[in-house]
Design a protein around this motif. Structure first.
Motif, mmCIF file in Angstrom:
data_model
loop_
_atom_site.group_PDB
_atom_site.id
_atom_site.type_symbol
_atom_site.label_atom_id
_atom_site.label_comp_id
_atom_site.label_asym_id
_atom_site.label_seq_id
_atom_site.Cartn_x
_atom_site.Cartn_y
_atom_site.Cartn_z
ATOM 1 N N THR A 82 -5.034 -0.063 -5.334
ATOM 2 C CA THR A 82 -3.873 -0.967 -5.322
ATOM 3 C C THR A 82 -4.020 -2.010 -4.220
ATOM 4 O O THR A 82 -4.476 -1.704 -3.114
ATOM 5 C CB THR A 82 -2.577 -0.161 -5.104
ATOM 6 N N GLU A 97 -3.001 -4.806 -1.283
ATOM 7 C CA GLU A 97 -2.076 -4.748 -0.150
ATOM 8 C C GLU A 97 -0.742 -5.402 -0.514
ATOM 9 O O GLU A 97 -0.696 -6.447 -1.167
ATOM 10 C CB GLU A 97 -2.688 -5.452 1.063
ATOM 11 N N GLY A 98 0.354 -4.783 -0.082
ATOM 12 C CA GLY A 98 1.684 -5.298 -0.372
ATOM 13 C C GLY A 98 2.263 -4.803 -1.690
ATOM 14 O O GLY A 98 3.454 -4.990 -1.939
ATOM 15 N N LYS A 99 1.448 -4.182 -2.553
ATOM 16 C CA LYS A 99 1.922 -3.677 -3.836
ATOM 17 C C LYS A 99 2.456 -2.243 -3.681
ATOM 18 O O LYS A 99 2.069 -1.513 -2.770
ATOM 19 C CB LYS A 99 0.803 -3.699 -4.874
ATOM 20 N N LYS A 100 3.342 -1.851 -4.602
ATOM 21 C CA LYS A 100 3.904 -0.510 -4.598
ATOM 22 C C LYS A 100 3.084 0.401 -5.509
ATOM 23 O O LYS A 100 2.472 -0.042 -6.472
ATOM 24 C CB LYS A 100 5.361 -0.535 -5.049
ATOM 25 N N LYS A 106 4.321 2.142 -0.529
ATOM 26 C CA LYS A 106 3.871 0.755 -0.503
ATOM 27 C C LYS A 106 2.590 0.674 0.310
ATOM 28 O O LYS A 106 2.491 1.261 1.391
ATOM 29 C CB LYS A 106 4.939 -0.137 0.127
ATOM 30 N N ILE A 132 -0.392 3.560 3.957
ATOM 31 C CA ILE A 132 0.773 3.417 3.087
ATOM 32 C C ILE A 132 2.014 3.889 3.838
ATOM 33 O O ILE A 132 1.916 4.656 4.803
ATOM 34 C CB ILE A 132 0.609 4.227 1.783
ATOM 35 N N GLU A 180 8.347 5.274 0.673
ATOM 36 C CA GLU A 180 9.634 4.602 0.480
ATOM 37 C C GLU A 180 10.668 5.490 -0.204
ATOM 38 O O GLU A 180 11.869 5.341 0.033
ATOM 39 C CB GLU A 180 9.429 3.321 -0.342
#
Length: 226
Positions: A27, A29-32, A62, A96, A99
């Protein structure tokens, strides 16, 4: 609330807003990213177990950044072989932040039932063993005096040990009293470039039983060379 979840082949105990370093994820960077292989969820005294994973449970996170871990040095060495290999490795990681932890549709583990222990059975009376015939004792062998294993000295192999024994040097004490130049003269017919400077000192430590100190010193030698 906390959970035990499998991420990239490893199991982690995580809680909300916790930052975790895991093996590199695909994934960006910045993506969930969501992880549904949740093995356990705990909320105070309420614990939910999976079999093996909890149905419907999910951990949301995230991806903050991709990085590499600290360098790890892998050093290999073989004694008396002149073999040394040094490699470095840095593991690819992803940082990560957790969340959310959801347990919708999770099935709680049923409480364990108490089982009664079976009463021990009365032991049956032991039968008296028939008297055994006394075994004939074999005559004890006379102890034969043997020399020391000179191959425990760094740099001495089987051929050199055999040559020294033939010259009358069979113990560590005898080797320790022999001058390094004299040792070189005795083994002059043995193939190879042999450095005998440390052999008497090593033999003296072996004769005194200082094996730990000898082992520590030998790890720093290379074929008997200091």
């Amino acid at each position: 609330m906390y959970a035990i979840v499998e991420i990239a082949g490893q199991q982690f105990k995580v809680a909300k807003d916790q930052k975790v370093f895991v093996n590199r994820l695909s994934t960006e960077e910045g993506k969930k990213v969501d992880f549904d292989n949740v093995l356990l969820i705990g909320d105070g005294d309420d614990i939910t177990l999976g079999a093996p994973a909890i149905d419907g449970a999910q951990v949301g996170a995230k991806v903050l950044r991709h990085l590499k871990g600290d360098k790890v040095i892998v050093f290999k060495k073989k004694r008396r072989k002149g073999y040394r290999v040094k490699n470095g490795h840095r593991q690819s990681l992803s940082e990560i932040v957790i969340e959310s932890i959801t347990s919708s549709g999770a099935k709680k583990a049923a409480p364990k039932k108490e089982t009664k222990k079976a009463e021990p059975k009365a032991a049956a009376p032991k039968k008296e063993a028939a008297p055994k015939a006394e075994a004939k004792k074999a005559p004890a062998k006379k102890a034969t005096s043997k020399g020391d294993d000179l191959k425990k000295v760094e740099g001495i192999g089987p051929k050199i040990a055999e040559t020294l024994n033939a010259a009358g040097i069979t113990t560590f004490a005898e080797l320790a009293k022999t001058d390094a130049a004299k040792i070189s003269e005795i083994i002059s017919d043995v193939r190879g470039n042999h450095v005998t400077d440390t052999w008497p000192a090593q033999a003296q430590m072996a004769a005194d039983g200082k094996w730990d100190e000898l082992k520590k010193w030998q790890d720093e030698l290379d074929g008997g060379k200091a």
